[in-house]
Design a protein around this motif. Structure first.
Motif, short mmCIF file in Angstrom:
data_model
loop_
_atom_site.label_atom_id
_atom_site.label_comp_id
_atom_site.label_asym_id
_atom_site.label_seq_id
_atom_site.Cartn_x
_atom_site.Cartn_y
_atom_site.Cartn_z
N UNK A 89 -16.85 24.32 31.34
CA UNK A 89 -17.58 23.16 30.84
C UNK A 89 -16.61 22.32 30.03
N UNK A 90 -16.56 21.03 30.33
CA UNK A 90 -15.70 20.10 29.60
C UNK A 90 -16.36 18.72 29.62
N UNK A 91 -16.27 18.01 28.51
CA UNK A 91 -16.83 16.67 28.39
C UNK A 91 -18.32 16.63 28.75
N UNK A 92 -19.04 17.68 28.41
CA UNK A 92 -20.47 17.72 28.67
C UNK A 92 -20.84 17.95 30.13
N UNK A 93 -19.90 18.30 30.97
CA UNK A 93 -20.15 18.52 32.40
C UNK A 93 -19.60 19.88 32.80
N UNK A 94 -20.26 20.50 33.79
CA UNK A 94 -19.82 21.80 34.29
C UNK A 94 -19.02 21.59 35.57
N UNK A 95 -17.90 22.31 35.68
CA UNK A 95 -17.02 22.23 36.84
C UNK A 95 -16.91 23.61 37.48
N UNK A 96 -16.91 23.63 38.81
CA UNK A 96 -16.81 24.87 39.57
C UNK A 96 -15.60 24.83 40.47
N UNK A 97 -14.89 25.93 40.58
CA UNK A 97 -13.76 26.05 41.50
C UNK A 97 -14.27 26.80 42.72
N UNK A 98 -14.39 26.10 43.87
CA UNK A 98 -15.08 26.65 45.05
C UNK A 98 -14.20 26.59 46.29
N UNK A 99 -14.55 27.46 47.26
CA UNK A 99 -13.98 27.37 48.60
C UNK A 99 -15.04 27.89 49.58
N UNK A 100 -15.05 27.36 50.81
CA UNK A 100 -16.04 27.79 51.80
C UNK A 100 -15.90 29.28 52.12
N UNK A 101 -17.02 29.90 52.43
CA UNK A 101 -17.06 31.30 52.84
C UNK A 101 -18.15 31.43 53.90
N UNK A 102 -18.44 32.63 54.31
CA UNK A 102 -19.50 32.89 55.28
C UNK A 102 -20.43 33.94 54.72
N UNK A 103 -21.68 33.89 55.16
CA UNK A 103 -22.65 34.91 54.78
C UNK A 103 -23.25 35.50 56.04
N UNK A 104 -23.45 36.81 55.99
CA UNK A 104 -24.04 37.52 57.12
C UNK A 104 -25.11 38.45 56.58
N UNK A 105 -26.19 38.64 57.34
CA UNK A 105 -27.21 39.59 56.88
C UNK A 105 -26.66 41.01 56.81
N UNK A 106 -27.04 41.73 55.77
CA UNK A 106 -26.64 43.12 55.63
C UNK A 106 -27.29 43.92 56.76
N UNK A 107 -26.56 44.83 57.42
CA UNK A 107 -27.12 45.55 58.57
C UNK A 107 -28.25 46.52 58.22
#
Length: 188
Positions: A89-107
């Motif tokens: 959080x900086x200057x009253x705003x929240x920042x996230x460090x992200x990258x694409x991933x994948x999700x799969x249903x648990x077997x």
């Protein structure tokens, strides 16, 4: 003898129902395993600005690990599945460090398996009124519940980075590429 051809009321109702369902197909809010299995990953490559090959690196990702100049504009107006490496959080705003991933249903369980993405992380900002929904292990319950952005940042940064790689999030972006909604996926 006069014959009047009228559509039965049931045909009109079925036609309206079918058109309504077709219109809503792309607007589903179901984030369950069946929805992910049907749609695959939500992070699709975007065409490059010159219209040649699709780009797999997010717009705003700067080369050589330098800070990005534009943040998340590639995802403007979309919903993406990502990993979050860090939050601040900086200057009253929240920042996230992200990258694409994948999700799969648990077997075996009603849960998700996160397939980590590759490449650099991109920093994106959250809107002031962004909704944060967390479930186990970041939240306190299996089903998503609302949390404040500050609580989310505290809970995420308190976890070791090795644990963060096993977590996945659905992010919704506004037209300017800012995050309007964060929802963690239930992972046992």
């Amino acid at each position: 003898m006069r014959v009047v051809h009228r559509r039965p009321a049931t045909v009109r109702c079925l036609t309206a129902l079918t058109l309504g369902m077709l219109a809503l197909t792309g607007c589903s809010t179901d984030d369950g395993p069946a929805a992910a299995a049907a749609s695959g990953t939500s992070a699709a490559p975007a065409p490059s600005p010159d219209g040649t090959a699709p780009s797999t690196a997010p717009t705003g990702t700067a080369p050589s690990g330098t800070k990005p100049s534009g943040t998340g504009t590639r995802w403007a107006g979309t919903k993406q599945f990502v990993q979050i490496d860090d939050a601040r959080t900086a200057d009253g705003r929240t920042y996230l460090s992200v990258r694409p991933a994948q999700k799969k249903p648990h077997p075996q369980f009603e849960a998700w398996v996160i397939v980590p993405g590759e490449g650099p992380y991109t920093e994106v900002s959250m809107t002031e009124d962004a909704q944060v929904l967390l479930s186990v292990p970041l939240g306190d319950a299996k089903h998503p519940a609302a949390y404040a952005q500050a609580d989310f940042v505290g809970r995420l940064t308190a976890r070791p980075s090795s644990d963060r790689a096993l977590l996945g999030y659905d992010l919704s972006f506004d037209g300017e590429g800012r995050v309007t909604r964060v929802q963690s996926l239930y992972t046992p």
